[in-house]
Design an enzyme around this catalytic site. Structure first.
Site, mmCIF file in Angstrom:
data_model
loop_
_atom_site.group_PDB
_atom_site.id
_atom_site.type_symbol
_atom_site.label_atom_id
_atom_site.label_comp_id
_atom_site.label_asym_id
_atom_site.label_seq_id
_atom_site.Cartn_x
_atom_site.Cartn_y
_atom_site.Cartn_z
ATOM 1 N N ARG A 161 33.469 1.354 -39.554
ATOM 2 C CA ARG A 161 32.987 -0.010 -39.766
ATOM 3 C C ARG A 161 32.584 -0.645 -38.434
ATOM 4 O O ARG A 161 32.928 -0.160 -37.363
ATOM 5 C CB ARG A 161 34.078 -0.868 -40.434
ATOM 6 N N LYS A 179 39.179 -2.971 -35.892
ATOM 7 C CA LYS A 179 40.573 -2.524 -35.757
ATOM 8 C C LYS A 179 41.181 -3.040 -34.458
ATOM 9 O O LYS A 179 40.482 -3.471 -33.544
ATOM 10 C CB LYS A 179 40.636 -0.993 -35.756
ATOM 11 N N TYR A 204 41.257 -7.203 -36.926
ATOM 12 C CA TYR A 204 42.541 -6.864 -37.562
ATOM 13 C C TYR A 204 43.480 -6.425 -36.448
ATOM 14 O O TYR A 204 43.114 -5.570 -35.622
ATOM 15 C CB TYR A 204 42.386 -5.697 -38.550
ATOM 16 N N HIS A 264 47.528 -6.451 -36.842
ATOM 17 C CA HIS A 264 48.771 -5.865 -37.371
ATOM 18 C C HIS A 264 49.784 -5.598 -36.255
ATOM 19 O O HIS A 264 50.352 -4.504 -36.161
ATOM 20 C CB HIS A 264 48.473 -4.562 -38.141
ATOM 21 N N GLU A 324 44.108 -10.625 -40.436
ATOM 22 C CA GLU A 324 45.035 -10.510 -41.573
ATOM 23 C C GLU A 324 46.006 -11.682 -41.705
ATOM 24 O O GLU A 324 46.642 -11.817 -42.746
ATOM 25 C CB GLU A 324 45.826 -9.188 -41.501
ATOM 26 N N ASP A 328 50.075 1.584 -47.880
ATOM 27 C CA ASP A 328 50.138 0.951 -46.555
ATOM 28 C C ASP A 328 51.359 0.051 -46.412
ATOM 29 O O ASP A 328 51.700 -0.373 -45.317
ATOM 30 C CB ASP A 328 48.843 0.186 -46.243
HETATM 31 N N1 LIG Z 1 45.365 1.851 -49.296
HETATM 32 C C1 LIG Z 1 44.432 0.970 -48.925
HETATM 33 O O1 LIG Z 1 43.406 1.321 -48.350
HETATM 34 C C2 LIG Z 1 44.619 -0.483 -49.233
HETATM 35 C C3 LIG Z 1 43.552 -1.384 -49.108
HETATM 36 C C4 LIG Z 1 43.762 -2.726 -49.467
HETATM 37 C C5 LIG Z 1 45.027 -3.143 -49.917
HETATM 38 N N2 LIG Z 1 46.047 -2.232 -50.005
HETATM 39 C C6 LIG Z 1 47.395 -2.583 -50.486
HETATM 40 O O2 LIG Z 1 47.402 -2.736 -51.901
HETATM 41 C C7 LIG Z 1 48.550 -3.506 -52.272
HETATM 42 C C8 LIG Z 1 48.163 -4.608 -53.254
HETATM 43 O O3 LIG Z 1 47.347 -5.560 -52.564
HETATM 44 P P1 LIG Z 1 46.749 -6.853 -53.300
HETATM 45 O O4 LIG Z 1 45.786 -7.461 -52.360
HETATM 46 O O5 LIG Z 1 46.310 -6.517 -54.680
HETATM 47 O O6 LIG Z 1 48.043 -7.769 -53.388
HETATM 48 P P2 LIG Z 1 48.261 -9.012 -54.396
HETATM 49 O O7 LIG Z 1 49.328 -9.837 -53.794
HETATM 50 O O8 LIG Z 1 46.939 -9.634 -54.728
HETATM 51 O O9 LIG Z 1 48.796 -8.332 -55.734
HETATM 52 C C9 LIG Z 1 50.038 -7.726 -55.848
HETATM 53 C C10 LIG Z 1 50.527 -7.969 -57.259
HETATM 54 O O10 LIG Z 1 51.699 -7.170 -57.464
HETATM 55 C C11 LIG Z 1 52.512 -7.910 -58.367
HETATM 56 N N3 LIG Z 1 53.866 -7.330 -58.373
HETATM 57 C C12 LIG Z 1 54.841 -7.449 -57.452
HETATM 58 N N4 LIG Z 1 55.918 -6.742 -57.824
HETATM 59 C C13 LIG Z 1 55.617 -6.143 -59.010
HETATM 60 C C14 LIG Z 1 56.300 -5.280 -59.902
HETATM 61 N N5 LIG Z 1 57.553 -4.896 -59.660
HETATM 62 N N6 LIG Z 1 55.647 -4.871 -61.024
HETATM 63 C C15 LIG Z 1 54.389 -5.245 -61.278
HETATM 64 N N7 LIG Z 1 53.687 -6.079 -60.476
HETATM 65 C C16 LIG Z 1 54.294 -6.512 -59.353
HETATM 66 C C17 LIG Z 1 52.430 -9.327 -57.849
HETATM 67 O O11 LIG Z 1 52.854 -10.279 -58.832
HETATM 68 C C18 LIG Z 1 50.923 -9.426 -57.530
HETATM 69 O O12 LIG Z 1 50.179 -9.931 -58.620
HETATM 70 C C19 LIG Z 1 49.113 -4.022 -50.949
HETATM 71 O O13 LIG Z 1 50.197 -3.217 -50.548
HETATM 72 C C20 LIG Z 1 47.955 -3.890 -49.998
HETATM 73 O O14 LIG Z 1 48.388 -3.806 -48.644
HETATM 74 C C21 LIG Z 1 45.865 -0.927 -49.656
#
Ligand SMILES: NC(=O)c1ccc[n+]([C@@H]2O[C@H](COP(=O)([O-])OP(=O)(O)OC[C@H]3O[C@@H](n4cnc5c(N)ncnc54)[C@H](O)[C@@H]3O)[C@@H](O)[C@H]2O)c1
Length: 387
Positions: A28, A87, A106, A108, A130, A282
């Site tokens: 990016r 980054k 970003y 972190h 972030e 993550d």
């Molecule tokens: N791997 C990647 O490349 C990548 C990229 C972007 C985001 N992420 C990760 O994805 C994850 C989700 O991010 P997001 O932006 O959607 O967060 P978000 O806060 O928008 O959504 C998380 C949801 O999980 C729900 N939740 C919490 N505990 C729960 C449970 N026990 N059962 C069911 N639901 C539950 C919450 O109520 C919330 O609605 C984060 O860990 C984020 O860091 C990873």
């Protein structure tokens, strides 16, 4: 620690630099040619490091047509007043950090003590994408990456469901007379919602398990009966995953490691060849058997179940991710450039929360706590109207 003046942060920023990303697998870039043109039209001087846009299919000529100047890596870092990156700086870049520079990227740093100390020692103003956070607790510069990761998840799962790739051999769309595949999404936040709409678009039968009743009501309104919405509990998770072809882990508890909703024991109840996509990897992952993987080696198998746990999913689609990121960051870049950092943060409390390190002080409480260092409120280090 040396004492430094913050006066320069009150000046109107005129030279905005864009540095190349040197971290492995990062394609990016922090500004598109379209963004460069917006800044040039507002009277700013935009310096883009040569080939910085290449990984996202933007050539130096594209930036030059937008009115930017192509410069060396030394010039991009040394001549800019505001430097844009994607980054966090890595070790070879530490020597380039300097007083008087505003770095917007970003970061972190709660998980990176060497970088925290390098930022403090340099006297730079470090503003993290972030931690920019609005009054209603939204994270506007993280949301676009969650949207992309969510949308990629069913696409990756559909691919690895194919039999020659180790999957069950199920087509998510089904076909006339044959039932579609079943996708279970754990967590209905930004990732979960976006995963659900793409899975629906592929023709799958979709279930979302969510813990927040308010969020579930909202999902019910916007998805109007097209998905099954279930309250998340360990029993419900167990029952839902039994017949799933794909499970997408998308839960988040802010500031905490992800809860392990699928334990190793539960893998035995899942159909062989099913795909588990743990987007929450993550934050440690919500599947006990998940460990981070990369785009070049994205999947592995445990007990006959394929695990896809790429930690930087948006990195796989840099053209889309660059555009989505810069759409979100540009208004903040414009504000800092127009008013200087001091006035921009005084005008916008969301941006103020982005300032992590300034004049050698840590101005973001969670970062100070993480490293056992002193926290200094931003207002003490950068009084409104400074400069
Ligand atoms: N791997 C990647 O490349 C990548 C990229 C972007 C985001 N992420 C990760 O994805 C994850 C989700 O991010 P997001 O932006 O959607 O967060 P978000 O806060 O928008 O959504 C998380 C949801 O999980 C729900 N939740 C919490 N505990 C729960 C449970 N026990 N059962 C069911 N639901 C539950 C919450 O109520 C919330 O609605 C984060 O860990 C984020 O860091 C990873």
């Amino acid at each position: 620690m040396r004492q430094r003046r913050s006066a320069s942060y009150g000046l109107r920023v005129l030279r905005i630099g864009v540095a190349s990303e040197i971290k492995a697998d990062e394609y990016r870039v922090a500004l598109t040619p379209a963004g460069a043109r917006e800044l040039v039209q507002k009277g700013h001087d935009v310096l883009v490091e040569a080939t910085a846009g290449e990984g996202s299919a933007f050539t130096d000529a594209d930036y030059e047509r937008a009115g930017a100047r192509i410069v060396s890596v030394e010039e991009a870092w040394a001549e800019s007043e505001l430097l844009l990156k994607v980054k966090e700086p890595i070790e070879p870049e530490y020597a380039r950090l300097r007083e008087g520079l505003v770095l917007f990227t970003y970061l972190h740093i709660a998980a990176d003590e060497p970088l925290t100390r390098a930022l403090m020692e340099s006297g730079i103003a470090a503003v993290a994408y972030e931690t920019v956070e609005t009054d209603d607790r939204r994270l506007p510069l993280l949301a676009p990456m969650s949207e992309i990761a969510g949308r990629l998840a069913p696409q990756a799962a559909a691919h690895f469901l194919e039999k020659p790739l180790g999957g069950r051999g199920v087509l998510l769309a089904g076909t006339p007379g044959v039932a579609p595949g079943r996708v279970v999404v754990l967590g209905g936040g930004i990732v979960g919602y976006n995963a659900a709409i793409i899975a629906l678009g592929l023709g799958a039968q979709v279930t979302i398990l969510e813990r927040s009743p308010d969020r579930m009501r909202h999902l019910d309104e916007i998805l109007s009966g097209r998905v099954s919405l279930l309250m998340s509990s360990s029993l419900q998770v167990e029952e839902s995953i039994e017949k799933a072809d794909v499970v997408i882990g998308a839960v988040l508890i802010p500031g905490a490691r992800a809860p392990k909703l699928i334990t190793r024991d539960m893998l035995g109840q899942i159909q062989k060849g099913a795909i588990l996509v743990d987007v929450a990897i993550d934050q440690g992952g919500c599947i006990e058997t998940a460990r981070p993987t990369t785009h070049s080696d994205p999947v592995y198998e445990v007990d006959g179940i394929t695990h896809y746990c790429v930690a930087n999913m948006p990195g796989g689609v840099p053209i889309t991710s660059t555009k989505a990121l810069t759409n979100a960051t540009l208004p903040y870049v414009e504000a800092i450039a127009e008013h200087g950092l001091a006035e921009a943060v005084a005008r916008d409390p969301a941006l103020a929360l982005g300032v992590n390190v300034l004049d050698g002080k840590i101005t973001y409480e969670a970062v100070a706590e993480a490293h056992g260092l002193e926290y200094r409120p931003l207002a003490d280090v950068l009084p409104a109207g400074a400069g």
